[in-house]
Design a protein around this motif. Sequence first.
Motif, PDB file in Angstrom:
ATOM      1  N   THR A   9       0.853  -1.188   0.000  1.00  0.00           N
ATOM      2  CA  THR A   9       0.000   0.000   0.000  1.00  0.00           C
ATOM      3  C   THR A   9       0.889   1.238   0.000  1.00  0.00           C
ATOM      4  O   THR A   9       2.082   1.152   0.294  1.00  0.00           O
ATOM      5  CB  THR A   9      -0.932   0.052   1.236  1.00  0.00           C
ATOM      6  N   THR A  10       0.321   2.373  -0.322  1.00  0.00           N
ATOM      7  CA  THR A  10       1.121   3.597  -0.421  1.00  0.00           C
ATOM      8  C   THR A  10       1.621   4.056   0.941  1.00  0.00           C
ATOM      9  O   THR A  10       2.787   4.402   1.101  1.00  0.00           O
ATOM     10  CB  THR A  10       0.294   4.720  -1.083  1.00  0.00           C
ATOM     11  N   ILE A  11       0.732   4.076   1.922  1.00  0.00           N
ATOM     12  CA  ILE A  11       1.104   4.536   3.257  1.00  0.00           C
ATOM     13  C   ILE A  11       0.766   3.455   4.285  1.00  0.00           C
ATOM     14  O   ILE A  11      -0.168   2.654   4.077  1.00  0.00           O
ATOM     15  CB  ILE A  11       0.397   5.862   3.633  1.00  0.00           C
ATOM     16  N   PRO A  12       1.486   3.393   5.395  1.00  0.00           N
ATOM     17  CA  PRO A  12       1.233   2.336   6.381  1.00  0.00           C
ATOM     18  C   PRO A  12      -0.122   2.433   7.047  1.00  0.00           C
ATOM     19  O   PRO A  12      -0.666   1.422   7.493  1.00  0.00           O
ATOM     20  CB  PRO A  12       2.379   2.514   7.386  1.00  0.00           C
ATOM     21  N   GLU A  13      -0.706   3.635   7.109  1.00  0.00           N
ATOM     22  CA  GLU A  13      -2.027   3.769   7.716  1.00  0.00           C
ATOM     23  C   GLU A  13      -3.062   2.912   6.996  1.00  0.00           C
ATOM     24  O   GLU A  13      -4.002   2.403   7.611  1.00  0.00           O
ATOM     25  CB  GLU A  13      -2.476   5.241   7.710  1.00  0.00           C
ATOM     26  N   THR A  14      -2.896   2.730   5.673  1.00  0.00           N
ATOM     27  CA  THR A  14      -3.827   1.899   4.911  1.00  0.00           C
ATOM     28  C   THR A  14      -3.726   0.446   5.324  1.00  0.00           C
ATOM     29  O   THR A  14      -4.732  -0.261   5.434  1.00  0.00           O
ATOM     30  CB  THR A  14      -3.564   2.045   3.404  1.00  0.00           C
ATOM     31  N   HIS A  88       0.137  -8.456  -3.675  1.00  0.00           N
ATOM     32  CA  HIS A  88      -1.230  -7.939  -3.583  1.00  0.00           C
ATOM     33  C   HIS A  88      -1.150  -6.437  -3.310  1.00  0.00           C
ATOM     34  O   HIS A  88      -0.841  -6.011  -2.198  1.00  0.00           O
ATOM     35  CB  HIS A  88      -1.987  -8.649  -2.462  1.00  0.00           C
ATOM     36  N   GLY A  89      -1.412  -5.638  -4.338  1.00  0.00           N
ATOM     37  CA  GLY A  89      -1.329  -4.189  -4.219  1.00  0.00           C
ATOM     38  C   GLY A  89      -2.702  -3.550  -4.120  1.00  0.00           C
ATOM     39  O   GLY A  89      -3.669  -4.038  -4.706  1.00  0.00           O
ATOM     40  N   SER A  90      -2.776  -2.457  -3.359  1.00  0.00           N
ATOM     41  CA  SER A  90      -4.031  -1.711  -3.301  1.00  0.00           C
ATOM     42  C   SER A  90      -3.723  -0.256  -2.990  1.00  0.00           C
ATOM     43  O   SER A  90      -2.616   0.081  -2.571  1.00  0.00           O
ATOM     44  CB  SER A  90      -4.981  -2.304  -2.252  1.00  0.00           C
ATOM     45  N   THR A  91      -4.708   0.564  -3.179  1.00  0.00           N
ATOM     46  CA  THR A  91      -4.659   2.033  -3.233  1.00  0.00           C
ATOM     47  C   THR A  91      -4.064   2.438  -4.580  1.00  0.00           C
ATOM     48  O   THR A  91      -3.301   1.685  -5.185  1.00  0.00           O
ATOM     49  CB  THR A  91      -3.893   2.690  -2.069  1.00  0.00           C
ATOM     50  N   ALA A  92      -4.428   3.616  -5.041  1.00  0.00           N
ATOM     51  CA  ALA A  92      -4.127   4.013  -6.420  1.00  0.00           C
ATOM     52  C   ALA A  92      -2.641   3.965  -6.747  1.00  0.00           C
ATOM     53  O   ALA A  92      -2.218   3.301  -7.708  1.00  0.00           O
ATOM     54  CB  ALA A  92      -4.687   5.412  -6.674  1.00  0.00           C
ATOM     55  N   LYS A  93      -1.830   4.654  -5.968  1.00  0.00           N
ATOM     56  CA  LYS A  93      -0.399   4.731  -6.278  1.00  0.00           C
ATOM     57  C   LYS A  93       0.273   3.372  -6.136  1.00  0.00           C
ATOM     58  O   LYS A  93       0.936   2.890  -7.062  1.00  0.00           O
ATOM     59  CB  LYS A  93       0.263   5.758  -5.350  1.00  0.00           C
ATOM     60  N   ALA A  94       0.113   2.744  -4.981  1.00  0.00           N
ATOM     61  CA  ALA A  94       0.777   1.464  -4.735  1.00  0.00           C
ATOM     62  C   ALA A  94       0.235   0.375  -5.647  1.00  0.00           C
ATOM     63  O   ALA A  94       0.982  -0.512  -6.085  1.00  0.00           O
ATOM     64  CB  ALA A  94       0.613   1.066  -3.276  1.00  0.00           C
ATOM     65  N   THR A 113      -6.354  -4.760  -5.652  1.00  0.00           N
ATOM     66  CA  THR A 113      -7.632  -4.387  -5.034  1.00  0.00           C
ATOM     67  C   THR A 113      -7.974  -2.945  -5.366  1.00  0.00           C
ATOM     68  O   THR A 113      -7.209  -2.025  -5.068  1.00  0.00           O
ATOM     69  CB  THR A 113      -7.588  -4.566  -3.504  1.00  0.00           C
ATOM     70  N   LEU A 114      -9.130  -2.770  -5.985  1.00  0.00           N
ATOM     71  CA  LEU A 114      -9.651  -1.444  -6.309  1.00  0.00           C
ATOM     72  C   LEU A 114     -10.454  -0.941  -5.127  1.00  0.00           C
ATOM     73  O   LEU A 114     -11.548  -1.449  -4.847  1.00  0.00           O
ATOM     74  CB  LEU A 114     -10.563  -1.537  -7.534  1.00  0.00           C
ATOM     75  N   ARG A 115      -9.940   0.045  -4.414  1.00  0.00           N
ATOM     76  CA  ARG A 115     -10.656   0.610  -3.271  1.00  0.00           C
ATOM     77  C   ARG A 115     -11.450   1.847  -3.658  1.00  0.00           C
ATOM     78  O   ARG A 115     -12.032   2.516  -2.808  1.00  0.00           O
ATOM     79  CB  ARG A 115      -9.670   0.929  -2.146  1.00  0.00           C
ATOM     80  N   GLY A 116     -11.474   2.153  -4.936  1.00  0.00           N
ATOM     81  CA  GLY A 116     -12.190   3.297  -5.459  1.00  0.00           C
ATOM     82  C   GLY A 116     -11.725   3.522  -6.876  1.00  0.00           C
ATOM     83  O   GLY A 116     -10.799   2.852  -7.353  1.00  0.00           O
ATOM     84  N   LEU A 117     -12.364   4.444  -7.574  1.00  0.00           N
ATOM     85  CA  LEU A 117     -12.017   4.716  -8.967  1.00  0.00           C
ATOM     86  C   LEU A 117     -11.275   6.037  -9.060  1.00  0.00           C
ATOM     87  O   LEU A 117     -11.855   7.101  -8.867  1.00  0.00           O
ATOM     88  CB  LEU A 117     -13.289   4.758  -9.818  1.00  0.00           C
ATOM     89  N   ILE A 118      -9.967   5.975  -9.346  1.00  0.00           N
ATOM     90  CA  ILE A 118      -9.209   7.219  -9.442  1.00  0.00           C
ATOM     91  C   ILE A 118      -9.669   8.049 -10.635  1.00  0.00           C
ATOM     92  O   ILE A 118      -9.470   9.262 -10.672  1.00  0.00           O
ATOM     93  CB  ILE A 118      -7.686   6.969  -9.522  1.00  0.00           C
ATOM     94  N   SER A 119     -10.306   7.395 -11.623  1.00  0.00           N
ATOM     95  CA  SER A 119     -10.784   8.126 -12.794  1.00  0.00           C
ATOM     96  C   SER A 119     -11.888   9.115 -12.429  1.00  0.00           C
ATOM     97  O   SER A 119     -12.203  10.013 -13.209  1.00  0.00           O
ATOM     98  CB  SER A 119     -11.298   7.149 -13.855  1.00  0.00           C
TER      99      SER A 119
END
Length: 400
Positions: A9-14, A88-94, A113-119
Amino acid sequence: MKVKLLYVTTIPETLRLFLLGQMRYMRDKGFEVHAASGPGEDLNHLATSEKIRVHAVPMTRGVSPLKDVVAFISLWWLFVKIRPTIVHGSTAKAGLLSMMAAALCRIPVRVYTLRGLISELGSGPVNMILRALEWIACRCANQVLAVSRSVADTISREKLCPGEKIGVLENGSSKGVDAEDRFNPLHVNKQDVETLRSQYRIPMDATVMGFVWRIVRDKGIVELAAAWQRLKRDYPALFLVMIGPAEPWDPVPSEILAALRGDPRVIILDFVPNKYMPKHYLMMDLVVLPTYREGFPNVPLEAAAMGLPVVATRVTGCVDAVVEDVTGTLVAARDPAALENAIRFYLNDPALRKTRGKAGRQRVMTDFRPELIWDAQYRVYVRLLNALGLSVAETKTDPV
């Protein structure tokens, strides 16, 4: 040799917010679990609490081409060194960077994992670029998991990912909700709730509506503030409690935020530790989430688990989290009048608040237990490994 499973993930909080418990579950199922994200105390704490191996990789949430290239190279080198079987990657950047690096390294199993649509974040040329990045991430993965059916349907409909590659774990959500123990009204001391109300100078007979999430423009704070200005005139015993940080990347207009902070009947709490959220929810009589976009917001599920009705917007993600006229009400996004009317509906009918709150709790108890999500995720891993002729307890040692 155990299969190495690496979460990114991009940040550890995720990792803490969405994967706490799941990583330990996978370790107990026989995986050698690793996690990678940007550096931070949460990452170090997870190594101890989840008993996993962690790796700090320089990543930032904002757009920074030079830093993103460095993050990509760092991920590629990490994959070369530890040779995971599953990334296993998730969040837009990561998600994007890990899927690209994993494909380059020929990692056998790549899950995104798509947690939302960055588009949904931009329009015009920006939207085209974001759509292209989403397409690349899905193209590099061999399994895409959407956190909600509405996200899966949207990305398939817009041809950003083949429908046969997309799945949704059980009924969706990022992590489910522990309604048995943590988010259980019966486990909260009523005296603690009364103490909180006294601390924030909220009368015991006052009605409280709550907002829990980031205090940014795209969570509908402008519309919430407009609705509040009219509601507070008609309901002198009404209070608004807002829990979440104000973030500079999508700021609420300064005059609106200043008016909210200066209102004696508005309580803004920048941060509340998760373990204290149940008693904060029980201060409230209903929860509002007038957001513009979501993947699958967990706040409506937490609120429902605590027996509260939810007023949210009819957008991707929220349509999965709230059942219209059963656990709450959905209104059009960016429409303060519709939001105001829906809130009035509940303020005027305490019995309905209880009925829909009870229905919401039952739904969470039945459909969104964390163990359901974790077990479904485990079964996805097993299926993908079996397709390669592997089991959880064994992996090949070919060079990456």
